[in-house]
Design a protein around this motif. Sequence first.
Motif, PDB file in Angstrom:
ATOM      1  N   CYS A 100      65.998  42.997  30.760  1.00 47.70           N
ATOM      2  CA  CYS A 100      66.424  42.604  32.102  1.00 47.70           C
ATOM      3  C   CYS A 100      66.950  43.849  32.812  1.00 47.70           C
ATOM      4  N   SER A 101      67.104  43.778  34.120  1.00 48.13           N
ATOM      5  CA  SER A 101      67.603  44.939  34.847  1.00 48.13           C
ATOM      6  C   SER A 101      69.058  45.183  34.492  1.00 48.13           C
ATOM      7  N   LYS A 102      69.493  46.416  34.705  1.00 51.08           N
ATOM      8  CA  LYS A 102      70.860  46.790  34.348  1.00 51.08           C
ATOM      9  C   LYS A 102      71.891  46.130  35.256  1.00 51.08           C
ATOM     10  N   LEU A 103      71.542  45.908  36.515  1.00 49.53           N
ATOM     11  CA  LEU A 103      72.503  45.356  37.466  1.00 49.53           C
ATOM     12  C   LEU A 103      72.807  43.888  37.212  1.00 49.53           C
ATOM     13  N   GLY A 104      71.893  43.174  36.602  1.00 50.18           N
ATOM     14  CA  GLY A 104      72.126  41.764  36.310  1.00 50.18           C
ATOM     15  C   GLY A 104      71.842  40.834  37.462  1.00 50.18           C
ATOM     16  N   THR A 105      71.646  41.369  38.669  1.00 50.63           N
ATOM     17  CA  THR A 105      71.347  40.497  39.805  1.00 50.63           C
ATOM     18  C   THR A 105      69.886  40.595  40.204  1.00 50.63           C
ATOM     19  N   GLU A 106      69.144  41.460  39.549  1.00 43.98           N
ATOM     20  CA  GLU A 106      67.738  41.621  39.855  1.00 43.98           C
ATOM     21  C   GLU A 106      66.930  41.261  38.621  1.00 43.98           C
ATOM     22  N   ARG A 107      65.788  40.657  38.820  1.00 43.85           N
ATOM     23  CA  ARG A 107      64.938  40.292  37.699  1.00 43.85           C
ATOM     24  C   ARG A 107      63.506  40.673  37.984  1.00 43.85           C
ATOM     25  N   PRO A 108      63.199  41.961  38.044  1.00 46.01           N
ATOM     26  CA  PRO A 108      61.805  42.308  38.267  1.00 46.01           C
ATOM     27  C   PRO A 108      60.948  41.808  37.120  1.00 46.01           C
ATOM     28  N   ARG A 109      59.690  41.542  37.433  1.00 45.84           N
ATOM     29  CA  ARG A 109      58.759  41.028  36.416  1.00 45.84           C
ATOM     30  C   ARG A 109      57.395  41.646  36.676  1.00 45.84           C
ATOM     31  N   MET A 110      56.747  42.079  35.607  1.00 48.92           N
ATOM     32  CA  MET A 110      55.415  42.657  35.711  1.00 48.92           C
ATOM     33  C   MET A 110      54.385  41.537  35.578  1.00 48.92           C
ATOM     34  N   TYR A 111      53.371  41.585  36.431  1.00 46.17           N
ATOM     35  CA  TYR A 111      52.290  40.598  36.409  1.00 46.17           C
ATOM     36  C   TYR A 111      50.951  41.285  36.236  1.00 46.17           C
ATOM     37  N   ASP A 112      50.035  40.618  35.557  1.00 41.18           N
ATOM     38  CA  ASP A 112      48.638  41.052  35.497  1.00 41.18           C
ATOM     39  C   ASP A 112      47.936  40.495  36.725  1.00 41.18           C
ATOM     40  N   LYS A 113      47.135  41.322  37.385  1.00 37.85           N
ATOM     41  CA  LYS A 113      46.389  40.883  38.569  1.00 37.85           C
ATOM     42  C   LYS A 113      45.271  39.933  38.158  1.00 37.85           C
ATOM     43  N   ILE A 114      45.183  38.825  38.869  1.00 31.43           N
ATOM     44  CA  ILE A 114      44.069  37.897  38.643  1.00 31.43           C
ATOM     45  C   ILE A 114      42.817  38.405  39.359  1.00 31.43           C
ATOM     46  N   SER A 115      42.991  39.064  40.495  1.00 33.98           N
ATOM     47  CA  SER A 115      41.834  39.525  41.270  1.00 33.98           C
ATOM     48  C   SER A 115      40.910  40.424  40.447  1.00 33.98           C
ATOM     49  N   SER A 116      41.464  41.234  39.555  1.00 32.60           N
ATOM     50  CA  SER A 116      40.604  42.105  38.749  1.00 32.60           C
ATOM     51  C   SER A 116      39.925  41.349  37.611  1.00 32.60           C
ATOM     52  N   ASN A 117      40.321  40.109  37.377  1.00 28.02           N
ATOM     53  CA  ASN A 117      39.736  39.275  36.326  1.00 28.02           C
ATOM     54  C   ASN A 117      38.743  38.244  36.857  1.00 28.02           C
ATOM     55  N   ILE A 118      38.541  38.170  38.168  1.00 24.70           N
ATOM     56  CA  ILE A 118      37.724  37.110  38.778  1.00 24.70           C
ATOM     57  C   ILE A 118      36.299  37.087  38.242  1.00 24.70           C
ATOM     58  N   GLU A 119      35.642  38.225  38.192  1.00 19.75           N
ATOM     59  CA  GLU A 119      34.258  38.258  37.716  1.00 19.75           C
ATOM     60  C   GLU A 119      34.176  37.735  36.281  1.00 19.75           C
ATOM     61  N   TRP A 120      35.100  38.165  35.428  1.00 15.87           N
ATOM     62  CA  TRP A 120      35.137  37.705  34.044  1.00 15.87           C
ATOM     63  C   TRP A 120      35.404  36.184  33.973  1.00 15.87           C
ATOM     64  N   ILE A 121      36.349  35.699  34.752  1.00 15.80           N
ATOM     65  CA  ILE A 121      36.675  34.264  34.763  1.00 15.80           C
ATOM     66  C   ILE A 121      35.434  33.449  35.128  1.00 15.80           C
ATOM     67  N   HIS A 122      34.736  33.857  36.195  1.00 21.62           N
ATOM     68  CA  HIS A 122      33.538  33.140  36.621  1.00 21.62           C
ATOM     69  C   HIS A 122      32.444  33.183  35.553  1.00 21.62           C
ATOM     70  N   SER A 123      32.293  34.318  34.877  1.00 19.72           N
ATOM     71  CA  SER A 123      31.259  34.402  33.849  1.00 19.72           C
ATOM     72  C   SER A 123      31.575  33.486  32.664  1.00 19.72           C
ATOM     73  N   ILE A 124      32.831  33.375  32.277  1.00 14.64           N
ATOM     74  CA  ILE A 124      33.224  32.499  31.164  1.00 14.64           C
ATOM     75  C   ILE A 124      33.074  31.040  31.566  1.00 14.64           C
ATOM     76  N   THR A 125      33.564  30.662  32.744  1.00 11.89           N
ATOM     77  CA  THR A 125      33.499  29.255  33.144  1.00 11.89           C
ATOM     78  C   THR A 125      32.068  28.804  33.380  1.00 11.89           C
ATOM     79  N   SER A 126      31.174  29.689  33.912  1.00 11.55           N
ATOM     80  CA  SER A 126      29.785  29.255  34.090  1.00 11.55           C
ATOM     81  C   SER A 126      29.066  29.156  32.755  1.00 11.55           C
ATOM     82  N   ALA A 127      29.447  29.938  31.775  1.00  8.57           N
ATOM     83  CA  ALA A 127      28.837  29.854  30.453  1.00  8.57           C
ATOM     84  C   ALA A 127      29.226  28.552  29.747  1.00  8.57           C
ATOM     85  N   MET A 128      30.392  27.999  30.121  1.00 12.56           N
ATOM     86  CA  MET A 128      30.882  26.764  29.490  1.00 12.56           C
ATOM     87  C   MET A 128      30.343  25.527  30.172  1.00 12.56           C
ATOM     88  N   SER A 129      29.774  25.658  31.378  1.00 15.68           N
ATOM     89  CA  SER A 129      29.296  24.491  32.122  1.00 15.68           C
ATOM     90  C   SER A 129      27.976  23.997  31.579  1.00 15.68           C
TER      91      SER A 129
END
Length: 187
Positions: free
Chosen positions: A158-187
């Motif tokens: 957690c942050s040192k100040l205790g009043t902030e809670r930054p959080r790292m996220y993975d971008k979904i936009s860079s995964n879109i092509e992969w997501i579509h390829s997996i979901t169409s393969a399952m259809s």
Amino acid sequence: MIFCVSRQPKAEWIARLGTVRLSGNAPWQQERAVVGMVKSPVEGSTVVMVKLERPVTLSDFVHPVCLPKEGASLNLSYCNTLGWTRNRELLKRIELKTSSMQSCENISIPTVNSFCSEPAYPTNGCNEEELAGSPMVCLQSDNRTWTLVGISNWRIACSKLGTERPRMYDKISSNIEWIHSITSAMS
């Protein structure tokens, strides 16, 4: 379903949908065994797609979120994540804003696929503990469409100040092509 997983055999994973209390057993809650997993091949991404034993039933408590359209600009002015209270009993909504990567220094390990966010309003340190795999969803300009923009990854501290809670996220936009390829393969 998209979420982050730790190193456990997939036979032990159960997806719970439509619940806001871990100890509750509401009539609208649904559980499905995870029968398959595929990790994103995108560099720096910890996103995993899972296959459930059977489809979920859409309801007022369980419904899909939109994925970003390839190349489209996203409205990131009103975003939320979900987090379990410290005792992991109650699911809470936390409003987020994006922030500079410097805010996430020493909090998590950045990759080329990461972005940093923090609560829109000061919170008390780590009272809410959103776990890896928590969604970051943003309301789009039409005020009706929620879009999944990120999946949280592991936070080291957690942050040192205790009043902030930054959080790292993975971008979904860079995964879109992969997501579509997996979901169409399952259809």
